[in-house]
Design a protein around this motif. Structure first.
Motif: not given
Length: 233
Positions: A63, A65-67, A69-70, A94-95
């Motif tokens: 999560d 990681c995804n944050e 990458r945003q 997820m990036g």
């Protein structure tokens, strides 16, 4: 330049060992054992690469990681004991840029980090454009490479057409007298320039740049005087 690596790992022994090895290699290391602290460090520092564990005390590293990458394209290497192929696939989705399964060799980790930073540096420099551009509407001219783009597609201009376009783009919104143009582009006194040379080249330029050359939007004639380039037409 000293690169900054953020390590997010809650295993105290592993965290300490990785930090020691990376600092020994000249990296600046920001250490965190939780997502909350790592998020704060990201906001307060310029981070060049993230080493990210997945099983963290305050959440799933995926999560986080995804944050990241945003809002950022910095390299992320996941360090995880999850060794199923599906885990790796989810990590990349997820990036993550790389996925290393624990236990791993510190030597391998350092090689992966070095390769990732080199790749990131190349991409960053490739995306920077320090060239000087002149622009008007959908037309762009690069003064460094003599490249001309129309709707982001390169078009071919003769040397004279390029000089004319450059002159007009540098003087957008100004009426340029015929004598001024001849003086800037051809012989200083225009002694050896046929009187049709300028209008012929203006017409050729319009044919290449204007949607309706007979009714130009950019390069317009000022009767009895010369020509004007309408800014951002």
């Amino acid at each position: 330049m000293q690169e900054t690596i953020m390590l997010v790992e809650d295993d105290e022994g592993l965290n300490r060992g990785i930090c020691f090895a990376l600092k020994k290699d000249g990296y600046q290391v920001l250490s965190s054992s939780s997502i909350q602290n790592a998020s704060r460090l990201m906001k307060e520092n310029k981070v060049d690469l993230v080493l990210l564990d997945l099983n963290l005390p305050d959440g799933d590293g995926l999560d986080f990681c995804n944050e990241i990458r945003q809002t950022s394209q910095i390299p992320i290497i996941i360090l995880s004991a999850r060794d199923l192929e599906t885990d790796e696939i989810i990590g990349f989705e997820m990036g993550a840029d790389d996925y290393i399964v624990k236990p791993f060799s510190l030597s391998v980790l350092k090689v992966r980090i070095s390769a990732m930073l080199r790749r990131s540096f190349r991409i960053e420099n490739d995306t920077k454009d320090d060239r000087e551009w002149l622009e008007s509407g959908n037309i762009r001219l690069c003064k460094d490479t003599m490249q001309v783009l129309l709707n982001n597609e390169e078009i071919e201009l003769s040397n004279t057409e390029y000089k004319l376009l450059k002159l007009f783009l540098e003087n957008q919104g100004k009426v340029l007298l015929k004598e001024q143009i001849l003086d800037a582009i051809w012989d200083k006194d225009a002694n050896f320039v046929d009187e049709n040379t300028l209008p012929v080249n203006i017409r050729r330029l319009r044919l290449k740049l204007e949607e309706k050359p007979s009714d130009p939007v950019f390069l317009q004639t000022v009767h009895g005087m010369g020509y004007i380039w309408r800014e951002g037409a």
